[in-house]
Design a protein around this motif. Structure first.
Motif, PDB file in Angstrom:
ATOM      1  N   SER A 151       0.849  -1.191   0.000  1.00 18.09           N
ATOM      2  CA  SER A 151       0.000   0.000   0.000  1.00 18.09           C
ATOM      3  C   SER A 151       0.880   1.235   0.000  1.00 18.09           C
ATOM      4  O   SER A 151       2.072   1.182   0.331  1.00 18.09           O
ATOM      5  CB  SER A 151      -0.925   0.017   1.228  1.00 18.09           C
ATOM      6  OG  SER A 151      -0.164   0.127   2.424  1.00 18.09           O
ATOM      7  N   THR A 192       2.439   4.911  -1.857  1.00 13.17           N
ATOM      8  CA  THR A 192       3.017   5.361  -3.129  1.00 13.17           C
ATOM      9  C   THR A 192       4.522   5.500  -2.968  1.00 13.17           C
ATOM     10  O   THR A 192       5.004   6.040  -1.969  1.00 13.17           O
ATOM     11  CB  THR A 192       2.420   6.714  -3.554  1.00 13.17           C
ATOM     12  OG1 THR A 192       1.007   6.587  -3.659  1.00 13.17           O
ATOM     13  CG2 THR A 192       2.989   7.158  -4.897  1.00 13.17           C
ATOM     14  N   ARG A 232       8.283   6.582  -5.150  1.00 12.23           N
ATOM     15  CA  ARG A 232       8.795   7.370  -6.263  1.00 12.23           C
ATOM     16  C   ARG A 232      10.076   6.737  -6.793  1.00 12.23           C
ATOM     17  O   ARG A 232      10.942   6.333  -6.028  1.00 12.23           O
ATOM     18  CB  ARG A 232       9.078   8.807  -5.818  1.00 12.23           C
ATOM     19  CG  ARG A 232       9.717   9.666  -6.911  1.00 12.23           C
ATOM     20  CD  ARG A 232      10.054  11.062  -6.433  1.00 12.23           C
ATOM     21  NE  ARG A 232       8.837  11.844  -6.217  1.00 12.23           N
ATOM     22  CZ  ARG A 232       8.393  12.200  -5.032  1.00 12.23           C
ATOM     23  NH1 ARG A 232       9.046  11.842  -3.948  1.00 12.23           N
ATOM     24  NH2 ARG A 232       7.298  12.919  -4.920  1.00 12.23           N
ATOM     25  N   LEU A 264       5.784   8.091 -10.141  1.00 10.89           N
ATOM     26  CA  LEU A 264       5.112   7.571  -8.955  1.00 10.89           C
ATOM     27  C   LEU A 264       4.442   6.241  -9.263  1.00 10.89           C
ATOM     28  O   LEU A 264       3.889   6.045 -10.355  1.00 10.89           O
ATOM     29  CB  LEU A 264       4.062   8.571  -8.462  1.00 10.89           C
ATOM     30  CG  LEU A 264       4.570   9.964  -8.072  1.00 10.89           C
ATOM     31  CD1 LEU A 264       3.409  10.847  -7.644  1.00 10.89           C
ATOM     32  CD2 LEU A 264       5.619   9.869  -6.977  1.00 10.89           C
ATOM     33  N   PHE A 265       4.469   5.334  -8.281  1.00  9.94           N
ATOM     34  CA  PHE A 265       3.853   4.016  -8.423  1.00  9.94           C
ATOM     35  C   PHE A 265       3.058   3.728  -7.158  1.00  9.94           C
ATOM     36  O   PHE A 265       3.575   3.841  -6.041  1.00  9.94           O
ATOM     37  CB  PHE A 265       4.909   2.939  -8.640  1.00  9.94           C
ATOM     38  CG  PHE A 265       5.766   3.167  -9.860  1.00  9.94           C
ATOM     39  CD1 PHE A 265       5.356   2.730 -11.112  1.00  9.94           C
ATOM     40  CD2 PHE A 265       6.967   3.861  -9.754  1.00  9.94           C
ATOM     41  CE1 PHE A 265       6.139   2.959 -12.234  1.00  9.94           C
ATOM     42  CE2 PHE A 265       7.761   4.084 -10.871  1.00  9.94           C
ATOM     43  CZ  PHE A 265       7.333   3.633 -12.114  1.00  9.94           C
ATOM     44  N   SER A 266       1.798   3.340  -7.317  1.00 12.02           N
ATOM     45  CA  SER A 266       0.936   3.158  -6.154  1.00 12.02           C
ATOM     46  C   SER A 266       0.001   1.961  -6.262  1.00 12.02           C
ATOM     47  O   SER A 266      -0.896   1.805  -5.434  1.00 12.02           O
ATOM     48  CB  SER A 266       0.096   4.427  -5.925  1.00 12.02           C
ATOM     49  OG  SER A 266      -0.686   4.725  -7.080  1.00 12.02           O
ATOM     50  N   GLU A 267       0.172   1.114  -7.251  1.00 12.31           N
ATOM     51  CA  GLU A 267      -0.733  -0.020  -7.413  1.00 12.31           C
ATOM     52  C   GLU A 267      -0.407  -1.112  -6.403  1.00 12.31           C
ATOM     53  O   GLU A 267       0.712  -1.643  -6.391  1.00 12.31           O
ATOM     54  CB  GLU A 267      -0.624  -0.581  -8.834  1.00 12.31           C
ATOM     55  CG  GLU A 267      -1.561  -1.748  -9.092  1.00 12.31           C
ATOM     56  CD  GLU A 267      -1.432  -2.283 -10.504  1.00 12.31           C
ATOM     57  OE1 GLU A 267      -2.001  -3.354 -10.778  1.00 12.31           O
ATOM     58  OE2 GLU A 267      -0.749  -1.639 -11.322  1.00 12.31           O
ATOM     59  N   SER A 304      13.725   3.040  -5.245  1.00  8.34           N
ATOM     60  CA  SER A 304      12.393   3.517  -4.862  1.00  8.34           C
ATOM     61  C   SER A 304      12.462   4.185  -3.501  1.00  8.34           C
ATOM     62  O   SER A 304      13.027   3.634  -2.555  1.00  8.34           O
ATOM     63  CB  SER A 304      11.391   2.358  -4.815  1.00  8.34           C
ATOM     64  OG  SER A 304      11.251   1.736  -6.081  1.00  8.34           O
ATOM     65  N   HIS A 321       6.939   7.966  -1.126  1.00  7.74           N
ATOM     66  CA  HIS A 321       6.367   9.278  -1.428  1.00  7.74           C
ATOM     67  C   HIS A 321       5.451   9.744  -0.294  1.00  7.74           C
ATOM     68  O   HIS A 321       5.293  10.941  -0.054  1.00  7.74           O
ATOM     69  CB  HIS A 321       5.583   9.207  -2.734  1.00  7.74           C
ATOM     70  CG  HIS A 321       4.999  10.517  -3.168  1.00  7.74           C
ATOM     71  ND1 HIS A 321       5.762  11.634  -3.411  1.00  7.74           N
ATOM     72  CD2 HIS A 321       3.696  10.891  -3.389  1.00  7.74           C
ATOM     73  CE1 HIS A 321       4.982  12.629  -3.783  1.00  7.74           C
ATOM     74  NE2 HIS A 321       3.730  12.208  -3.765  1.00  7.74           N
ATOM     75  N   VAL A 376       3.979   4.141   3.456  1.00  9.11           N
ATOM     76  CA  VAL A 376       4.152   2.992   2.569  1.00  9.11           C
ATOM     77  C   VAL A 376       4.251   1.712   3.381  1.00  9.11           C
ATOM     78  O   VAL A 376       4.852   1.690   4.472  1.00  9.11           O
ATOM     79  CB  VAL A 376       5.436   3.160   1.706  1.00  9.11           C
ATOM     80  CG1 VAL A 376       5.800   1.855   1.024  1.00  9.11           C
ATOM     81  CG2 VAL A 376       5.240   4.260   0.671  1.00  9.11           C
TER      82      VAL A 376
END
Length: 371
Positions: A337, A339, A341, A348-351, A361, A364, A367
């Motif tokens: 869970s 986001t 960077r 940005l990656f949040s999936e 990474s 952001h 996390v």
């Protein structure tokens, strides 16, 4: 003591197919088979790649080149790629990535190791690894490749960035590349001029090769440059506008080269590789975030400026890693869970459930990762 010669062990790879079939169908365990094979020879395994050290050669005051001979499971590699090297120390399995400086027939390869002060792997390899010792290797990786550019090639290296470029240079010259080649190597002082004897000999043998060194922390001698990378250092490069450019070194050096190349608007694609972790893209203010390690049941305060790998290690965790620059994917982990960077691009990656590489990474916001 080994029960069979190394040459026999290499040739056994093809004879082990029936055992592999039994393992694939669940009738045997690979670990049990490997334990028996290792009694015959320490490099003999069902699928894993092991290599024996056949030669050690110091190529700079702080750099050692190892010559290795692999078992029959080695899938091959290209000059300029990296290979992950594994060893156990005090019951802990460690791995590091090193550039291949030569790839030869019959499973022979060379890689160069630079001493890292305070490191857990390089001091052992440089000081205690002996001819005859056995190491485990991973598969080769890396995207640097010699360009198809008869107009010429410009190689820019800083520090140990010389190693992948040398691997490609050796191969290109041996295969008859006749376009002009200029190699500029940036080092702190004369003691860090790696492979200097060989490079000088190659210059004498191949008229299309020019090699120059720039000293960044010592006085330059005759024919040498001084200081860090600058456009002035390229004044003697003939037909510069037509050259294809490859650069390897620390992230700061690679960034300087990229800025120059973009401003110069040279043709073709620039190939670069950095061997230090990237820094956070400009424009993101520092702030504190919550960082959760699900499997370790830890939740800590972290910051959004540094990599997840670095901050996990600060908490005593030991995630698998190799290159620390986003190439080898050894540190891949699942984002549960939040986001993150990308330190290189700022993307940005949040999936949830997405695979991320810890070394490149940064969090952001709050996390949680599967570590």
């Amino acid at each position: 003591m080994t029960l069979i010669p190394f040459a026999w062990a290499r040739r056994c790879a093809g004879l082990l197919r029936p055992l592999r079939c039994l393992v694939n169908h669940g009738w045997l365990r690979e670990s049990d088979v490997d334990a028996v094979l290792a009694l015959l020879h320490p490099t003999l395994r069902l699928n894993r790649v092991f290599a024996r050290v056949t030669q050690r050669q110091w190529v700079a005051d702080d750099m050692l080149e190892l010559t290795l001979r692999t078992n029959g499971n080695w899938p091959g590699a290209q000059p300029g790629q990296h290979v992950q090297l594994f060893l156990e120390r005090a019951g802990v399995r460690l791995s590091r990535s090193y550039s291949l400086t030569a790839v030869r027939p019959h499973g022979e390869l060379q890689l160069a190791i630079k001493h890292q002060v305070g490191g857990r792997v390089s001091p052992y390899l440089l000081q205690r690894l002996a001819v005859g010792d056995v190491l485990e290797l991973g598969q080769a990786y890396g995207d640097l490749s010699w360009p198809d550019a008869p107009q010429g090639v410009l190689l820019l290296a800083a520090g140990s960035g010389i190693t992948p470029l040398l691997g490609m240079l050796r191969s290109a010259l041996a295969q008859g590349f006749s376009g002009p080649i200029t190699l500029l190597h940036y080092v702190r002082d004369h003691g860090q001029q790696a492979f200097v004897g060989e490079l000088q000999a190659l210059q004498m043998q191949y008229s299309n090769l020019q090699v120059r060194w720039s000293l960044t922390a010592a006085g330059a001698g005759a024919g040498e440059l001084a200081g860090r990378f600058s456009v002035e250092h390229l004044a003697a490069v003939t037909a510069l506008a037509q050259r294809r450019v490859l650069a390897c070194g620390p992230a700061g050096f690679v960034g300087q080269v990229r800025q120059w190349w973009q401003a110069a608007e040279l043709p073709g694609a620039l190939q670069v590789e950095a061997f230090t972790p990237p820094v956070l893209s400009a424009g993101f203010s520092s702030r504190q975030v919550n960082l959760s390690f699900a499997r370790s049941h830890q939740q800590v305060f972290a910051d959004n400026q540094r990599s997840l790998l670095e901050q996990a290690e600060e908490q005593g965790l030991k995630p698998a890693h190799g290159c620390r620059q986003g190439i080898c994917a050894s540190c891949t982990c699942t984002l549960l869970s939040g986001t993150v960077r990308d330190l290189r691009s700022g993307a940005l990656f949040s999936e949830p459930g997405q695979a991320i590489r810890l070394c490149i990474s940064a969090p952001h916001g709050d996390v949680e990762i599967d570590l």
